[in-house]
Write a protein that holds these residues in place. Structure first.
Motif, short mmCIF file in Angstrom:
data_model
loop_
_atom_site.label_atom_id
_atom_site.label_comp_id
_atom_site.label_asym_id
_atom_site.label_seq_id
_atom_site.Cartn_x
_atom_site.Cartn_y
_atom_site.Cartn_z
N TYR A 274 0.65 -1.12 -0.16
CA TYR A 274 -0.31 -0.06 0.07
C TYR A 274 0.64 1.66 -0.05
CZ TYR A 274 -3.73 3.38 1.44
OH TYR A 274 -4.61 4.35 1.39
N LYS A 275 0.19 2.53 -0.42
CA LYS A 275 0.91 2.98 -1.10
C LYS A 275 2.06 3.76 0.70
CE LYS A 275 -3.10 6.71 -1.00
NZ LYS A 275 -3.62 7.32 -1.44
N ALA A 276 1.51 3.79 1.97
CA ALA A 276 1.57 4.09 2.90
C ALA A 276 2.60 3.73 3.19
CB ALA A 276 1.01 4.04 3.93
N PHE A 277 3.05 2.53 2.80
CA PHE A 277 4.50 1.59 2.82
C PHE A 277 5.11 2.11 2.37
CE2 PHE A 277 1.74 -1.36 5.40
CZ PHE A 277 2.26 -1.46 6.28
N LEU A 278 4.73 2.19 1.12
CA LEU A 278 6.37 2.52 -0.21
C LEU A 278 6.63 3.53 0.84
CD1 LEU A 278 4.18 1.36 -2.93
CD2 LEU A 278 5.66 0.16 -2.07
N GLN A 279 5.71 4.98 0.77
CA GLN A 279 6.47 6.34 1.14
C GLN A 279 7.54 5.93 2.47
OE1 GLN A 279 6.00 9.89 0.67
NE2 GLN A 279 7.88 9.47 1.39
N SER A 280 7.17 4.68 3.71
CA SER A 280 8.41 4.47 4.11
C SER A 280 9.48 3.57 4.38
CB SER A 280 6.66 3.28 5.80
OG SER A 280 7.66 3.08 7.16
N TYR A 281 9.26 3.15 3.25
CA TYR A 281 10.38 2.22 2.45
C TYR A 281 11.08 3.25 1.72
CZ TYR A 281 6.87 -1.70 3.27
OH TYR A 281 6.57 -2.60 3.17
N GLU A 282 10.71 4.36 1.39
CA GLU A 282 11.12 5.70 0.79
C GLU A 282 12.59 6.73 1.39
OE1 GLU A 282 11.02 8.63 -3.29
OE2 GLU A 282 9.45 8.15 -1.61
N ASN A 283 11.60 6.33 2.75
CA ASN A 283 12.00 7.20 4.21
C ASN A 283 13.70 6.67 4.83
OD1 ASN A 283 10.05 9.98 3.07
ND2 ASN A 283 8.26 9.40 5.27
N ILE A 284 13.37 5.50 4.74
CA ILE A 284 14.84 4.46 5.21
C ILE A 284 15.88 3.79 4.15
CG2 ILE A 284 13.39 3.68 6.62
CD1 ILE A 284 12.96 1.34 5.68
N LEU A 285 15.21 3.64 2.79
CA LEU A 285 16.04 3.24 1.61
C LEU A 285 17.11 4.46 1.11
CD1 LEU A 285 13.61 1.20 -0.20
CD2 LEU A 285 15.74 0.45 0.17
N ILE A 286 18.53 3.87 0.17
CA ILE A 286 19.24 4.38 -0.04
C ILE A 286 18.68 5.10 -1.20
CG2 ILE A 286 21.18 3.32 0.63
CD1 ILE A 286 21.03 2.09 -2.10
N ASP A 287 19.26 6.32 -1.81
CA ASP A 287 18.80 6.42 -2.64
C ASP A 287 18.44 5.72 -3.74
OD1 ASP A 287 17.77 9.29 -1.99
OD2 ASP A 287 19.89 10.49 -2.93
N ASN A 288 17.54 5.34 -5.01
CA ASN A 288 17.59 4.47 -6.09
C ASN A 288 17.49 3.39 -5.96
OD1 ASN A 288 20.20 6.64 -7.73
ND2 ASN A 288 17.80 6.11 -8.34
N GLY A 289 17.19 3.04 -4.40
CA GLY A 289 17.01 2.24 -3.72
C GLY A 289 15.79 0.79 -4.20
N GLU A 290 15.95 -0.17 -4.19
CA GLU A 290 14.51 -1.47 -4.27
C GLU A 290 13.91 -2.29 -3.54
OE1 GLU A 290 16.77 -4.25 -7.27
OE2 GLU A 290 18.05 -2.47 -8.71
N ILE A 291 12.85 -2.83 -3.64
CA ILE A 291 12.14 -3.79 -3.49
C ILE A 291 12.19 -4.70 -4.39
CG2 ILE A 291 9.77 -4.36 -2.47
CD1 ILE A 291 9.42 -1.24 -1.91
N HIS A 292 12.19 -6.34 -3.68
CA HIS A 292 11.79 -7.26 -4.65
C HIS A 292 10.57 -8.14 -3.77
CE1 HIS A 292 16.08 -7.50 -6.41
NE2 HIS A 292 15.58 -6.87 -6.11
N PHE A 293 9.90 -8.57 -4.49
CA PHE A 293 8.57 -9.05 -3.97
C PHE A 293 7.74 -9.99 -4.54
CE2 PHE A 293 3.34 -8.72 -4.73
CZ PHE A 293 3.18 -8.48 -4.09
N LYS A 294 7.42 -10.58 -3.50
CA LYS A 294 7.09 -12.67 -4.56
C LYS A 294 5.56 -12.73 -3.60
CE LYS A 294 11.03 -15.29 -3.27
NZ LYS A 294 12.12 -16.07 -3.35
#
Length: 212
Positions: free
Chosen positions: A132-152
């Motif tokens: 969900y978008k709120a989680f995506l925002q949270s991940y962005e706030n802790i990741l390096i620039d251009n960080g990635e999500i791998h999803f299965k």
């Protein structure tokens, strides 16, 4: 999801502070001190019984891994695997994923794994989905620039929802497989659920997305 309590779970978690980080907020912005190196840090949100992260940590000793799991009755199984393997590049947090920003600063994390997350199929529960978008925002706030999500996932509905959510958030789609185990993808490390579902012939979906 209702889980059976495991007697003595908290006591066991408390007995292994080298693997279970008791006060993660104290390490915000300085997680490399926990691992005593400057290697990239990858986290798995909802690490379950730990098979995936233990496999990844063994396969990639040059990367540090942190498993995030809310349920004590589940994370003790991951702890058992970690005790057996004694991996210096893996630790576990018994915390709620909604509080990630309490424990990690911007740039602490290089990559996020989401594996077989609860699909929360009812529309009214969409905000609980880890894509969900709120989680995506949270991940962005802790990741390096251009960080990635791998999803299965094995859940087609969740996969379709997640692709839409990633796209609407502005993430760049790097990789997609609609049938992972019949693809040319190399180096896949399976979770417990993945083994179970794939043996039943269920299709496994996977994608990699990148912040920009």
């Amino acid at each position: 999801m209702r889980l059976r309590n495991k007697p003595g779970a908290q006591e066991k978690l408390d007995s292994y502070p080298q693997y279970i980080i008791a006060n993660p907020v104290e390490h915000k912005g300085k997680w490399h001190e926990v691992f005593n190196n400057d290697n990239p840090i990858h986290i798995e949100v909802g690490t379950g019984k730990g098979q995936f992260l233990v496999g990844m940590a063994k396969q990639n000793p040059h990367i540090n891994y942190i498993g995030i799991e809310l349920y004590k009755s589940v994370i003790v199984s991951a702890l058992d695997k970690l005790i057996e393997e004694d991996l210096p590049n893996l630790c576990l947090l018994n915390v709620d994923a909604r509080e990630l920003e309490e424990f990690f600063a911007k740039g602490d994390v290089s990559q996020v794994y989401l594996n077989f997350s609860d699909p929360w199929p009812k529309v009214r529960h969409a905000k609980r989905r880890l894509t969900y978008k709120a989680f995506l925002q949270s991940y962005e706030n802790i990741l390096i620039d251009n960080g990635e999500i791998h999803f299965k996932t094995d859940n087609q509905g969740l996969f379709e929802y997640s692709l839409t959510s990633f796209s609407e958030y502005g993430l760049l789609l790097k990789y997609i497989s609609l049938d992972l185990h019949n693809s040319d993808f190399e180096g896949n490390v399976m979770t417990e659920y993945e083994e179970k579902f794939s043996k039943k012939g269920q299709r496994i979906y996977r994608c990699e997305v990148k912040y920009r």
